[in-house]
Design an enzyme around this catalytic site. Structure first.
Site, PDB file in Angstrom:
ATOM      1  N   LYS A 286       0.824  -1.219   0.000  1.00 37.68           N
ATOM      2  CA  LYS A 286       0.000   0.000   0.000  1.00 37.68           C
ATOM      3  C   LYS A 286       0.856   1.265   0.000  1.00 37.68           C
ATOM      4  O   LYS A 286       0.620   2.168  -0.777  1.00 37.68           O
ATOM      5  CB  LYS A 286      -0.864   0.071   1.272  1.00 37.68           C
ATOM      6  CG  LYS A 286      -2.091  -0.753   1.290  1.00 37.68           C
ATOM      7  CD  LYS A 286      -3.047  -0.283   2.389  1.00 37.68           C
ATOM      8  CE  LYS A 286      -2.458  -0.271   3.790  1.00 37.68           C
ATOM      9  NZ  LYS A 286      -2.156  -1.584   4.360  1.00 37.68           N
TER      10      LYS A 286
ATOM     11  N   ARG B 113     -10.846   0.973   8.409  1.00 37.46           N
ATOM     12  CA  ARG B 113     -10.326  -0.334   8.782  1.00 37.46           C
ATOM     13  C   ARG B 113     -11.373  -1.164   9.509  1.00 37.46           C
ATOM     14  O   ARG B 113     -11.071  -2.289   9.910  1.00 37.46           O
ATOM     15  CB  ARG B 113      -9.123  -0.160   9.708  1.00 37.46           C
ATOM     16  CG  ARG B 113      -7.769  -0.281   9.015  1.00 37.46           C
ATOM     17  CD  ARG B 113      -6.735  -0.067  10.084  1.00 37.46           C
ATOM     18  NE  ARG B 113      -5.429  -0.559   9.778  1.00 37.46           N
ATOM     19  CZ  ARG B 113      -4.427   0.186   9.320  1.00 37.46           C
ATOM     20  NH1 ARG B 113      -4.622   1.444   9.023  1.00 37.46           N
ATOM     21  NH2 ARG B 113      -3.232  -0.345   9.149  1.00 37.46           N
TER      22      ARG B 113
ATOM     23  N   ARG C 294      11.141  -4.548   6.303  1.00 36.36           N
ATOM     24  CA  ARG C 294      10.669  -3.222   5.881  1.00 36.36           C
ATOM     25  C   ARG C 294      11.392  -2.085   6.608  1.00 36.36           C
ATOM     26  O   ARG C 294      11.627  -2.139   7.813  1.00 36.36           O
ATOM     27  CB  ARG C 294       9.165  -3.115   6.147  1.00 36.36           C
ATOM     28  CG  ARG C 294       8.635  -1.718   5.870  1.00 36.36           C
ATOM     29  CD  ARG C 294       7.189  -1.708   5.558  1.00 36.36           C
ATOM     30  NE  ARG C 294       6.354  -1.748   6.750  1.00 36.36           N
ATOM     31  CZ  ARG C 294       5.034  -1.608   6.703  1.00 36.36           C
ATOM     32  NH1 ARG C 294       4.419  -1.483   5.551  1.00 36.36           N
ATOM     33  NH2 ARG C 294       4.339  -1.650   7.808  1.00 36.36           N
TER      34      ARG C 294
ATOM     35  N   ARG D  58       9.715   0.578  11.741  1.00 36.78           N
ATOM     36  CA  ARG D  58       8.571   0.910  12.596  1.00 36.78           C
ATOM     37  C   ARG D  58       8.536   0.029  13.829  1.00 36.78           C
ATOM     38  O   ARG D  58       8.858  -1.148  13.771  1.00 36.78           O
ATOM     39  CB  ARG D  58       7.270   0.732  11.798  1.00 36.78           C
ATOM     40  CG  ARG D  58       6.940   1.930  10.966  1.00 36.78           C
ATOM     41  CD  ARG D  58       5.803   1.691  10.012  1.00 36.78           C
ATOM     42  NE  ARG D  58       4.627   1.066  10.607  1.00 36.78           N
ATOM     43  CZ  ARG D  58       3.463   0.947   9.980  1.00 36.78           C
ATOM     44  NH1 ARG D  58       3.326   1.415   8.754  1.00 36.78           N
ATOM     45  NH2 ARG D  58       2.449   0.354  10.558  1.00 36.78           N
TER      46      ARG D  58
ATOM     47  N   ARG E  16      -1.686  -7.316  14.207  1.00 36.13           N
ATOM     48  CA  ARG E  16      -2.190  -6.485  13.097  1.00 36.13           C
ATOM     49  C   ARG E  16      -2.863  -7.334  12.030  1.00 36.13           C
ATOM     50  O   ARG E  16      -3.917  -6.974  11.502  1.00 36.13           O
ATOM     51  CB  ARG E  16      -1.040  -5.680  12.475  1.00 36.13           C
ATOM     52  CG  ARG E  16      -0.619  -4.513  13.355  1.00 36.13           C
ATOM     53  CD  ARG E  16       0.777  -4.038  13.043  1.00 36.13           C
ATOM     54  NE  ARG E  16       0.904  -3.455  11.731  1.00 36.13           N
ATOM     55  CZ  ARG E  16       2.064  -3.364  11.071  1.00 36.13           C
ATOM     56  NH1 ARG E  16       3.181  -3.836  11.614  1.00 36.13           N
ATOM     57  NH2 ARG E  16       2.101  -2.811   9.887  1.00 36.13           N
TER      58      ARG E  16
HETATM   59  P1  AMP Z   1      -0.553   1.856   9.156  1.00 34.54           P
HETATM   60  O1  AMP Z   1       0.571   2.819   8.980  1.00 34.54           O
HETATM   61  O2  AMP Z   1      -1.684   2.117   8.185  1.00 34.54           O
HETATM   62  O3  AMP Z   1      -0.102   0.425   9.116  1.00 34.54           O
HETATM   63  O4  AMP Z   1      -1.173   2.118  10.601  1.00 34.54           O
HETATM   64  C1  AMP Z   1      -0.386   1.931  11.757  1.00 34.54           C
HETATM   65  C2  AMP Z   1      -1.266   1.738  12.971  1.00 34.54           C
HETATM   66  O5  AMP Z   1      -2.040   2.921  13.189  1.00 34.54           O
HETATM   67  C3  AMP Z   1      -2.287   0.618  12.866  1.00 34.54           C
HETATM   68  O6  AMP Z   1      -1.739  -0.660  13.161  1.00 34.54           O
HETATM   69  C4  AMP Z   1      -3.298   1.066  13.909  1.00 34.54           C
HETATM   70  O7  AMP Z   1      -2.838   0.836  15.216  1.00 34.54           O
HETATM   71  C5  AMP Z   1      -3.322   2.575  13.686  1.00 34.54           C
HETATM   72  N1  AMP Z   1      -4.330   2.917  12.672  1.00 34.54           N
HETATM   73  C6  AMP Z   1      -4.095   3.429  11.433  1.00 34.54           C
HETATM   74  N2  AMP Z   1      -5.245   3.617  10.767  1.00 34.54           N
HETATM   75  C7  AMP Z   1      -6.235   3.201  11.599  1.00 34.54           C
HETATM   76  C8  AMP Z   1      -7.641   3.105  11.478  1.00 34.54           C
HETATM   77  N3  AMP Z   1      -8.272   3.473  10.346  1.00 34.54           N
HETATM   78  N4  AMP Z   1      -8.350   2.639  12.552  1.00 34.54           N
HETATM   79  C9  AMP Z   1      -7.728   2.262  13.677  1.00 34.54           C
HETATM   80  N5  AMP Z   1      -6.401   2.303  13.854  1.00 34.54           N
HETATM   81  C10 AMP Z   1      -5.647   2.763  12.825  1.00 34.54           C
END
Ligand code: AMP
Length: 217
Positions: free
Chosen positions: A14, A89, A128, A161, A172
């Site tokens: 993504k 999500r 990553r 990260r 996750r």
């Molecule tokens: P990402 O960078 O998209 O992988 O997001 C990192 C983390 O941020 C996720 O594992 C969640 O803990 C939180 N997060 C991001 N987007 C959302 C969302 N739409 N709803 C809930 N938690 C989110």
């Protein structure tokens, strides 16, 4: 108009595709994960609430996330399209977006989903590295930057990260299947859903997505 949702499990590509889309189509990139991480590094109230949840791999509560997206999408730079990455999500988030989109003149018109088998996701996440500044993603094995540890796109130092560890990744992925995967049927029913096979390789997937976006414009 391109009001796009980009979805897919962690490690599907993504982030990489997002950077290509925003560069080619000049859309604001709204990554909820990036917004949360920025708040964590600045030590804001939202960041303090979200830090532990994100680091262990859980989802931030819907109410906080929905409010954040509503205020970001309402900003002027989203009037001519946007790329929403990592939101929605959950079904509750998708329902909220469905309601707020037309209210603020920002209804979603395209959902791009990229999928990859779990065993590949595990390997990709382990290697990553990401740019904390511009959000570009790399991999120490399969997608190295030109200069080790430095972002090709903006020259910042790359980081790993905190949630890219095996324990958080498992949470996750479990959350993805339990909470996010049901969005596939939700968006199929809305007639907005488009699937891409992330195993076809970065360039091919990127070209397929660009074709779809050009047709939609
Ligand atoms: P990402 O960078 O998209 O992988 O997001 C990192 C983390 O941020 C996720 O594992 C969640 O803990 C939180 N997060 C991001 N987007 C959302 C969302 N739409 N709803 C809930 N938690 C989110």
């Amino acid at each position: 108009m391109l009001n796009i949702i980009l979805m897919g499990p962690p490690g599907a590509g993504k982030g990489t595709q997002a950077v290509r889309i925003i560069d080619e189509f000049h859309l604001p990139h709204i990554s909820t994960g990036d917004i949360f991480r920025e708040n964590i590094s600045k030590g804001t109230e939202l960041g303090l609430k979200a830090k532990a949840i994100i680091e262990r791999g859980d989802l931030v509560p819907d109410d906080l996330t929905i409010d954040l997206v509503k205020s970001r999408l309402s900003q002027e730079d989203c009037a001519n399209g946007y790329l929403l990455d990592g939101f929605p999500r959950t079904i509750a988030q998708a329902e909220a977006l469905k309601k707020m989109g037309p209210e603020i003149g920002r209804a979603v018109n395209l959902v791009v989903d990229i999928t990859v088998p779990d065993e590949v996701l595990v390997q990709r996440i382990a290697g990553r590295r990401v740019c904390p500044k511009c959000g570009a993603s790399y991999n120490v094995v399969s997608m190295k930057p030109a200069v080790e540890g430095i972002c090709d796109r903006c020259g910042s130092a790359l980081i790993q990260r905190k949630d890219d560890n095996p324990e958080s990744f498992k949470i996750r992925l479990d959350n993805y299947y339990a909470q996010t995967a049901p969005l596939v049927d939700f968006y199929k029913a809305e007639g907005l859903y488009h699937h891409f096979d992330g195993m076809e390789g970065l360039e091919k997937v990127s070209a397929q997505i660009a074709d779809l976006l050009k047709k939609t414009l």
